[in-house]
Design an enzyme around this catalytic site. Structure first.
Site, PDB file in Angstrom:
ATOM      1  N   SER A 124       0.871  -1.205  -0.117  1.00 54.14           N
ATOM      2  CA  SER A 124       0.008   0.105   0.071  1.00 54.14           C
ATOM      3  C   SER A 124       0.912   1.254   0.008  1.00 54.14           C
ATOM      4  O   SER A 124       2.286   1.073   0.422  1.00 54.14           O
ATOM      5  CB  SER A 124      -0.826   0.144   1.195  1.00 54.14           C
ATOM      6  OG  SER A 124      -1.310   1.410   1.434  1.00 54.14           O
ATOM      7  N   TYR A 126      -2.419  -1.953  10.287  1.00 50.05           N
ATOM      8  CA  TYR A 126      -2.442  -1.861   8.938  1.00 50.05           C
ATOM      9  C   TYR A 126      -1.233  -1.638   8.350  1.00 50.05           C
ATOM     10  O   TYR A 126      -0.495  -2.050   7.577  1.00 50.05           O
ATOM     11  CB  TYR A 126      -3.708  -1.227   8.293  1.00 50.05           C
ATOM     12  CG  TYR A 126      -3.729  -1.177   6.723  1.00 50.05           C
ATOM     13  CD1 TYR A 126      -4.319  -2.452   5.979  1.00 50.05           C
ATOM     14  CD2 TYR A 126      -3.319  -0.200   5.914  1.00 50.05           C
ATOM     15  CE1 TYR A 126      -4.317  -2.486   4.630  1.00 50.05           C
ATOM     16  CE2 TYR A 126      -3.300  -0.158   4.613  1.00 50.05           C
ATOM     17  CZ  TYR A 126      -3.958  -1.364   3.886  1.00 50.05           C
ATOM     18  OH  TYR A 126      -3.949  -1.430   2.568  1.00 50.05           O
ATOM     19  N   LYS A 139       1.864  -3.374   6.145  1.00 50.45           N
ATOM     20  CA  LYS A 139       2.235  -3.084   4.646  1.00 50.45           C
ATOM     21  C   LYS A 139       3.691  -2.917   4.672  1.00 50.45           C
ATOM     22  O   LYS A 139       4.127  -3.197   3.681  1.00 50.45           O
ATOM     23  CB  LYS A 139       1.075  -1.736   4.207  1.00 50.45           C
ATOM     24  CG  LYS A 139      -0.145  -2.632   4.301  1.00 50.45           C
ATOM     25  CD  LYS A 139      -0.418  -3.693   3.093  1.00 50.45           C
ATOM     26  CE  LYS A 139      -1.885  -4.072   2.816  1.00 50.45           C
ATOM     27  NZ  LYS A 139      -1.835  -5.396   1.911  1.00 50.45           N
TER      28      LYS A 139
HETATM   29  N1  NAD Z   1      -8.407  -0.324  -2.176  1.00 47.85           N
HETATM   30  C1  NAD Z   1      -7.340   0.404  -1.901  1.00 47.85           C
HETATM   31  O1  NAD Z   1      -7.662   1.731  -1.976  1.00 47.85           O
HETATM   32  C2  NAD Z   1      -6.198   0.027  -1.310  1.00 47.85           C
HETATM   33  C3  NAD Z   1      -5.111   0.930  -1.348  1.00 47.85           C
HETATM   34  C4  NAD Z   1      -3.992   0.140  -0.800  1.00 47.85           C
HETATM   35  C5  NAD Z   1      -3.688  -1.107  -0.766  1.00 47.85           C
HETATM   36  N2  NAD Z   1      -4.749  -2.152  -0.970  1.00 47.85           N
HETATM   37  C6  NAD Z   1      -4.688  -3.648  -0.792  1.00 47.85           C
HETATM   38  O2  NAD Z   1      -5.168  -4.245  -1.776  1.00 47.85           O
HETATM   39  C7  NAD Z   1      -5.342  -5.557  -1.629  1.00 47.85           C
HETATM   40  C8  NAD Z   1      -6.903  -5.932  -2.129  1.00 47.85           C
HETATM   41  O3  NAD Z   1      -7.857  -5.230  -1.176  1.00 47.85           O
HETATM   42  P1  NAD Z   1      -9.152  -4.633  -1.843  1.00 47.85           P
HETATM   43  O4  NAD Z   1      -8.877  -3.183  -1.884  1.00 47.85           O
HETATM   44  O5  NAD Z   1      -9.610  -5.130  -3.398  1.00 47.85           O
HETATM   45  O6  NAD Z   1     -10.360  -4.758  -0.735  1.00 47.85           O
HETATM   46  P2  NAD Z   1     -11.659  -5.876  -0.970  1.00 47.85           P
HETATM   47  O7  NAD Z   1     -12.039  -6.142   0.552  1.00 47.85           O
HETATM   48  O8  NAD Z   1     -12.461  -5.427  -1.866  1.00 47.85           O
HETATM   49  O9  NAD Z   1     -10.859  -7.160  -1.501  1.00 47.85           O
HETATM   50  C9  NAD Z   1     -10.026  -8.240  -0.660  1.00 47.85           C
HETATM   51  C10 NAD Z   1     -10.329  -9.420  -0.719  1.00 47.85           C
HETATM   52  O10 NAD Z   1      -9.281 -10.211   0.302  1.00 47.85           O
HETATM   53  C11 NAD Z   1     -10.375 -11.402   0.700  1.00 47.85           C
HETATM   54  N3  NAD Z   1      -9.563 -11.812   2.003  1.00 47.85           N
HETATM   55  C12 NAD Z   1      -9.657 -11.016   3.310  1.00 47.85           C
HETATM   56  N4  NAD Z   1      -9.153 -11.946   3.956  1.00 47.85           N
HETATM   57  C13 NAD Z   1      -8.760 -13.204   3.455  1.00 47.85           C
HETATM   58  C14 NAD Z   1      -8.124 -14.325   3.691  1.00 47.85           C
HETATM   59  N5  NAD Z   1      -7.775 -14.607   5.078  1.00 47.85           N
HETATM   60  N6  NAD Z   1      -7.777 -15.361   2.983  1.00 47.85           N
HETATM   61  C15 NAD Z   1      -8.124 -14.936   1.684  1.00 47.85           C
HETATM   62  N7  NAD Z   1      -8.741 -13.971   1.115  1.00 47.85           N
HETATM   63  C16 NAD Z   1      -9.051 -12.889   1.986  1.00 47.85           C
HETATM   64  C17 NAD Z   1     -11.497 -10.585   0.968  1.00 47.85           C
HETATM   65  O11 NAD Z   1     -12.685 -11.759   1.111  1.00 47.85           O
HETATM   66  C18 NAD Z   1     -11.809 -10.040  -0.331  1.00 47.85           C
HETATM   67  O12 NAD Z   1     -12.325 -10.733  -1.386  1.00 47.85           O
HETATM   68  C19 NAD Z   1      -5.310  -5.775   0.009  1.00 47.85           C
HETATM   69  O13 NAD Z   1      -4.151  -6.168   0.438  1.00 47.85           O
HETATM   70  C20 NAD Z   1      -5.527  -4.076   0.451  1.00 47.85           C
HETATM   71  O14 NAD Z   1      -4.782  -3.818   1.461  1.00 47.85           O
HETATM   72  C21 NAD Z   1      -6.064  -1.508  -1.505  1.00 47.85           C
END
Ligand code: NAD
Length: 285
Positions: free
Chosen positions: A143, A156, A160
Site C-alpha cells: 500500500s 495496517y 504493509k
Molecule cells: N482499495 C484500496 O484503496 C487499497 C489501497 C492500498 C492497498 N490495498 C490493498 O489491496 C489488496 C486488495 O484489497 P481490496 O482493496 O481489493 O479490498 P477488498 O476487500 O475489496 O478485497 C480483498 C479480498 O481479500 C479477501 N480476503 C480477506 N481475508 C482473506 C483471507 N484470510 N484469505 C483469503 N482472502 C481473504 C476478501 O474476501 C476480499 O475478497 C489488499 O491487500 C489491500 O490492503 C487496497
C-alpha cells in the site's frame, strides 16, 4: 515476464476489488487463472463469470492466513495445470485505531492475512517455481501506506511496511540466484473496493471484545477509508498498472507521479533524508 498467454496465474483475494480486477485482466490476456479467496460464494460468482465469458478459471476457497490452506492451494494449482507462473499475493484486510490502544487481535488479524498470508504464498509457490526453471513473477500487494507516515492505523500500516520489506528481500534473493522470477510490490493509492468493509472477513477468534480499542480516531479513520476509497479509481486501472509492472519487471509499482500519495511518499523520503520529524504527510490530514 512478457508472455502471459497460456500460462498460469494465481490470485488471492480474487473475489472482490483489486484481486477481482486482476483476475479479469489476466484471464483476458489468456492466462489460466486460479482464483483464491476466503469468501467462497463471491469467489464462485466471479469465477463463473470468467468461465461464462470463455476464459479458463478455477475457484479454490482459501484462507491465506492458514499455511495448510495455502499449501492446498498450491497443490491444487500444480495438480490442475502443472505450473504457477504469476502468483499474486493480494488478499488483505484493514484495521484502524490508536497504535497503543488497538487490541492485539487487530495486529494478529492484519499480520496474519497481510504479512503471513504472503509468506504462506511464498513458501508454497516459490520453491516449486524455482525448481521448474520456468519464467515467473511474484506480485505482493502492499500500500502507499507502507511509504508514508500514517497515524491511526498502525495494525495496517505496520503490516504493509513489512510487505514492502519482504518483497525487497525476495527480489534481491531472486537476483542473487539468477532466477528467472521477477517480483513486484504493489503500493496502491485509493481504489474503489470493499477494503473499508474488511471486518466482514474477520474470523470469530480474532473479534474485538466489547469496546476494545474504541476511539474517536478509529471511528474517524474507518469512516475516512470508506469515503476515500469510494471516490477512488476503478480497480481495473490498478490491474493494468500491475500487468505493466509484471511485463517491465518493476519491483516498485507505486501511485503515479503527481498523485497526492506519491507526493506524500516524497515528503516522507525527504523527512528521512534530513532526519526531520514527520508532519501530516498523509493526503487529507
Ligand atoms: N482499495 C484500496 O484503496 C487499497 C489501497 C492500498 C492497498 N490495498 C490493498 O489491496 C489488496 C486488495 O484489497 P481490496 O482493496 O481489493 O479490498 P477488498 O476487500 O475489496 O478485497 C480483498 C479480498 O481479500 C479477501 N480476503 C480477506 N481475508 C482473506 C483471507 N484470510 N484469505 C483469503 N482472502 C481473504 C476478501 O474476501 C476480499 O475478497 C489488499 O491487500 C489491500 O490492503 C487496497
Amino acid at each position: 515476464m512478457q508472455d502471459l498467454a497460456g500460462r498460469v496465474a494465481v490470485v488471492t483475494g480474487a473475489a472482490s476489488g483489486i484481486g477481482r480486477a486482476l483476475s479479469v485482466i489476466l484471464a483476458e490476456l489468456e492466462m489460466k487463472v486460479i482464483l483464491a479467496d476466503v469468501e467462497a460464494l463471491a469467489l464462485e460468482e466471479v469465477t463463473q463469470g470468467l468461465i461464462e465469458a470463455g476464459h479458463t478459471a478455477l475457484a479454490v476457497p482459501t484462507d491465506v492466513a492458514s499455511a495448510d490452506s495455502v499449501a492446498a492451494l498450491a497443490e491444487r494449482t500444480y495438480e490442475s495445470w502443472g505450473a504457477a507462473h504469476v502468483v499474486c499475493n493480494n488478499a488483505g484486510v484493514f484495521a484502524a485505531g490508536l497504535s497503543f490502544d488497538a487490541p492485539q487481535s487487530d495486529y494478529d488479524w492484519c499480520f496474519g492475512v497481510n504479512v503471513f498470508g504472503i509468506l504462506n504464498g511464498l513458501r508454497s509457490f516459490v520453491p516449486r517455481m524455482l525448481a521448474s526453471g520456468e519464467p515467473g513473477h511474484i506480485v505482493n500487494t502492499a500500500s502507499m501506506a507502507a511509504l508514508t507516515s500514517v497515524p491511526f492505523s498502525a495494525p495496517y500500516a505496520m503490516s504493509k511496511a513489512a510487505v514492502l520489506s519482504l518483497s525487497e528481500s525476495l527480489y534481491l534473493e531472486m537476483q542473487s540466484k539468477g532466477a528467472p522470477i521477477g517480483v513486484s510490490v504493489i503500493c496502491p493509492e485509493l481504489f474503489d473496493t470493499r477494503i473499508g468493509w474488511a471486518e466482514r472477513n474477520r474470523p470469530p477468534h480474532l473479534e474485538r471484545k466489547d469496546g476494545e480499542g474504541a476511539s474517536i480516531e478509529r471511528e474517524g479513520t474507518e469512516q475516512a477509508i470508506r469515503t476515500a476509497t469510494g471516490t477512488g479509481e476503478a480497480p481495473s486501472v490498478l490491474a493494468q498498472r500491475i500487468v505493466d509492472g509484471i511485463r517491465e519487471n518493476r519491483l516498485y509499482v507505486l501511485a503515479p507521479e503527481g498523485d497526492p500519495w506519491r507526493e506524500a511518499c516524497n515528503v516522507r523520503l525527504d523527512d528521512l533524508r534530513h532526519a526531520r520529524n514527520p508532519g501530516g504527510a498523509v493526503p487529507g490530514e
